[in-house]
Design a protein around this motif. Structure first.
Motif, PDB file in Angstrom:
ATOM      1  N   LEU A 100       0.814  -1.213   0.000  1.00  0.00           N
ATOM      2  CA  LEU A 100       0.000   0.000   0.000  1.00  0.00           C
ATOM      3  C   LEU A 100       0.847   1.261   0.000  1.00  0.00           C
ATOM      4  CD1 LEU A 100      -2.765  -1.215   2.470  1.00  0.00           C
ATOM      5  CD2 LEU A 100      -2.996  -0.831   0.011  1.00  0.00           C
ATOM      6  N   ARG A 101       2.130   1.147   0.334  1.00  0.00           N
ATOM      7  CA  ARG A 101       3.017   2.306   0.246  1.00  0.00           C
ATOM      8  C   ARG A 101       3.077   2.862  -1.175  1.00  0.00           C
ATOM      9  NH1 ARG A 101       6.682   3.404   4.139  1.00  0.00           N
ATOM     10  NH2 ARG A 101       6.699   2.042   5.953  1.00  0.00           N
ATOM     11  N   ASP A 102       2.893   1.981  -2.147  1.00  0.00           N
ATOM     12  CA  ASP A 102       3.054   2.388  -3.540  1.00  0.00           C
ATOM     13  C   ASP A 102       1.851   3.161  -4.082  1.00  0.00           C
ATOM     14  OD1 ASP A 102       5.483   1.046  -3.501  1.00  0.00           O
ATOM     15  OD2 ASP A 102       4.648  -0.801  -4.361  1.00  0.00           O
ATOM     16  N   VAL A 103       0.727   3.148  -3.364  1.00  0.00           N
ATOM     17  CA  VAL A 103      -0.492   3.769  -3.905  1.00  0.00           C
ATOM     18  C   VAL A 103      -1.061   4.867  -3.015  1.00  0.00           C
ATOM     19  CG1 VAL A 103      -1.139   1.744  -5.242  1.00  0.00           C
ATOM     20  CG2 VAL A 103      -1.946   1.955  -2.885  1.00  0.00           C
ATOM     21  N   LEU A 104      -0.584   4.999  -1.772  1.00  0.00           N
ATOM     22  CA  LEU A 104      -1.154   5.988  -0.859  1.00  0.00           C
ATOM     23  C   LEU A 104      -0.276   7.232  -0.791  1.00  0.00           C
ATOM     24  CD1 LEU A 104      -2.321   3.623   2.010  1.00  0.00           C
ATOM     25  CD2 LEU A 104      -3.679   4.590   0.160  1.00  0.00           C
ATOM     26  N   PRO A 105      -0.852   8.415  -0.980  1.00  0.00           N
ATOM     27  CA  PRO A 105      -0.066   9.646  -0.998  1.00  0.00           C
ATOM     28  C   PRO A 105       0.708   9.910   0.293  1.00  0.00           C
ATOM     29  CG  PRO A 105      -2.261  10.031  -1.900  1.00  0.00           C
ATOM     30  CD  PRO A 105      -2.266   8.646  -1.329  1.00  0.00           C
ATOM     31  N   ALA A 106       0.217   9.436   1.417  1.00  0.00           N
ATOM     32  CA  ALA A 106       0.896   9.704   2.694  1.00  0.00           C
ATOM     33  C   ALA A 106       2.307   9.144   2.721  1.00  0.00           C
ATOM     34  CB  ALA A 106       0.084   9.119   3.853  1.00  0.00           C
ATOM     35  N   PHE A 107       2.589   8.126   1.885  1.00  0.00           N
ATOM     36  CA  PHE A 107       3.911   7.503   1.904  1.00  0.00           C
ATOM     37  C   PHE A 107       4.829   8.037   0.797  1.00  0.00           C
ATOM     38  CE2 PHE A 107       1.085   4.429   3.928  1.00  0.00           C
ATOM     39  CZ  PHE A 107       1.791   4.170   5.095  1.00  0.00           C
ATOM     40  N   ALA A 108       4.371   9.015   0.049  1.00  0.00           N
ATOM     41  CA  ALA A 108       5.178   9.546  -1.045  1.00  0.00           C
ATOM     42  C   ALA A 108       6.496  10.093  -0.502  1.00  0.00           C
ATOM     43  CB  ALA A 108       4.413  10.644  -1.786  1.00  0.00           C
ATOM     44  N   GLY A 109       7.597   9.626  -1.062  1.00  0.00           N
ATOM     45  CA  GLY A 109       8.908  10.111  -0.662  1.00  0.00           C
ATOM     46  C   GLY A 109       9.476   9.489   0.594  1.00  0.00           C
ATOM     47  N   GLN A 110       8.715   8.603   1.244  1.00  0.00           N
ATOM     48  CA  GLN A 110       9.203   7.964   2.467  1.00  0.00           C
ATOM     49  C   GLN A 110       9.889   6.644   2.132  1.00  0.00           C
ATOM     50  OE1 GLN A 110       6.716   7.614   5.848  1.00  0.00           O
ATOM     51  NE2 GLN A 110       5.682   9.563   5.550  1.00  0.00           N
ATOM     52  N   PRO A 111      11.034   6.388   2.742  1.00  0.00           N
ATOM     53  CA  PRO A 111      11.719   5.113   2.478  1.00  0.00           C
ATOM     54  C   PRO A 111      10.959   3.955   3.104  1.00  0.00           C
ATOM     55  CG  PRO A 111      12.803   6.285   4.260  1.00  0.00           C
ATOM     56  CD  PRO A 111      11.760   7.225   3.718  1.00  0.00           C
ATOM     57  N   GLU A 112      11.104   2.788   2.529  1.00  0.00           N
ATOM     58  CA  GLU A 112      10.508   1.583   3.119  1.00  0.00           C
ATOM     59  C   GLU A 112      11.161   1.324   4.472  1.00  0.00           C
ATOM     60  OE1 GLU A 112       8.763  -2.691   1.787  1.00  0.00           O
ATOM     61  OE2 GLU A 112       9.009  -0.946   0.504  1.00  0.00           O
ATOM     62  N   ARG A 113      10.374   0.746   5.365  1.00  0.00           N
ATOM     63  CA  ARG A 113      10.870   0.490   6.712  1.00  0.00           C
ATOM     64  C   ARG A 113      10.261  -0.792   7.257  1.00  0.00           C
ATOM     65  NH1 ARG A 113      10.040   5.116  10.103  1.00  0.00           N
ATOM     66  NH2 ARG A 113      10.332   3.749  11.890  1.00  0.00           N
TER      67      ARG A 113
END
Length: 416
Positions: free
Chosen positions: A381-394
């Protein structure tokens, strides 16, 4: 449903209660997470306590399921006052401009409010009115009994401006050292409106009490000022209503990075250190404590926790809470036994509709029964939700920020 903790674990339990209280909002059955609890079916909406088969939303529909649709939800219908009830509105004295006390984009602020009660009362409904919905992630109202008012006033006076920083719970002592009696009067999360308890239940509010309104601000959408308020529905404390209590069922979150994704925060220890830096020691140790009490299964998208019931109770309503990476959540009575009953099943999690579900007919539990909460999260869901834009995977563990995660079942009960 009493959680028995050893003397050493009791302190951990108190810390965990503060931590899980920060982001959980039990609600009435119809709509979003508002109201102290979702009681039984009543005039406030239809009951939803389903047992449907789990479903997995596609990546294409994930953004809508997690609340990024531009179409606003309809406002819930307000319920007229019933016989003997009155409204009382509590609001912050002036606009508050949120600002994270450290790194990150989350600010938890507690405001001390005085209901000025001349006699004991029962809270029979709550309507939280977010002043700036763009930045208000959730609101929880904590009951502060008269014996703890001085402590709350000291916390308020210790920091400049109105209110105080309060990651976790309110920080007021005496909020409880177990998970089965959270001191909530009400809560709001996206999709919420006024929710009214059934006629036979309420939550006591003593004369001389105060109310702490904790607001979680997430500043990804800006930093504008906020004037959130809460309207309580009060009835006389005449002994005609049963006391509604809130039981918390937290489970671990241990969501590893996806194959092919690397980075400093894909290391669990580094991720825990980051959560600790942003939210304090309690938040940092919560994940390890949950793994201990829940016999965690290690890194996995699916986690669960089973707790024994040690006291007779009647389950009136249930709710679940996760953040943006949530896929599904359920609560089951006596999982794996012939009398198993699933009292909450949300196969497609919607962050913008965190309403509770009335359990109809109500389910009675007794010592020897168990309660199990199970959550499934998804890093995709990181790939489709704007809240995660620019955030590294963790590596995702339990954390209080909007882009961190939780797995929390909420069970609202009356007891003999």
């Amino acid at each position: 449903m009493r959680v028995r903790l050893s003397s050493s674990a009791a302190a951990w339990g108190g810390a965990l209660l503060l931590a899980v209280a920060a982001c959980a909002g039990p609600a009435e059955p119809s709509g979003g997470a508002t109201g102290a609890a979702g009681a039984a079916a009543g005039s406030s909406g239809s009951a939803r306590a389903t047992s449907s088969s789990p479903a997995t939303p596609s990546t294409a529909t994930a953004a809508h399921a997690h609340g990024t649709s531009a179409t606003p939800k309809a406002s819930p219908t307000r319920t007229p006052l019933r016989a003997g009830e009155r409204f009382l509105t509590l609001r912050v004295p002036a606009a508050y401009r949120p600002s994270p006390p450290s790194t990150g984009t989350d600010d938890y602020r507690c405001f001390l409010l005085d209901p000025r009660l001349s006699r004991d009362a029962m809270v029979t409904g709550v309507d939280v009115l977010p002043g700036n919905p763009k930045v208000v992630h959730h609101v929880i109202l904590f009951r502060v009994p008269p014996a703890q008012v001085a402590r709350a006033q000291a916390l308020d006076a210790a920091q400049p401006g109105q209110g105080w920083t309060c990651f976790g719970g309110s920080g007021v002592e005496g909020q409880g050292d177990s998970l089965d009696a959270a001191p909530w009067l009400g809560a709001w999360a996206p999709g919420g409106g006024e929710r009214v308890l059934a006629k036979d239940i309420g939550m006591p509010l003593e004369k001389g009490s105060r109310v702490v309104m904790q607001v979680h601000y997430n500043l990804l959408a800006g930093r504008g000022p906020d004037t959130t308020a809460a309207r309580l529905r009060l009835a006389p404390a005449d002994g005609s209503r049963k006391t509604l209590q809130t039981v918390l069922l937290p489970a671990p979150v241990e969501l590893p990075c996806r194959l092919g994704h690397t980075g400093p925060l894909c290391n669990r220890e580094a991720s825990v250190a980051d959560v600790t830096k942003r939210f304090g020691t309690i938040a940092g140790v919560t994940g390890n404590f949950l793994n201990m009490i829940c016999k965690g299964v290690g890194p996995s998208p699916t986690q669960r926790c089973t707790r024994p019931v040690t006291e007779k109770a009647t389950i009136r309503a249930v709710a679940g809470h996760m953040h943006l990476l949530g896929r599904s959540i359920s609560i089951t009575v006596n999982r794996g036994r012939p009398d198993e009953r699933r009292v909450l099943d949300i196969p497609v999690w919607d962050f913008d509709d965190q309403g509770s579900r009335a359990v109809t007919p109500a389910v009675h539990v007794k010592p020897g029964d168990t309660l199990t909460v199970e959550c499934r999260h998804d890093q995709a869901l990181r790939d489709v939700l704007p809240a995660f834009a620019g955030q590294p995977e963790r590596y995702v563990v339990w954390g209080e920020g909007t882009t961190d995660e939780m797995c929390l079942g909420i069970v609202m009960v009356t007891r003999p």
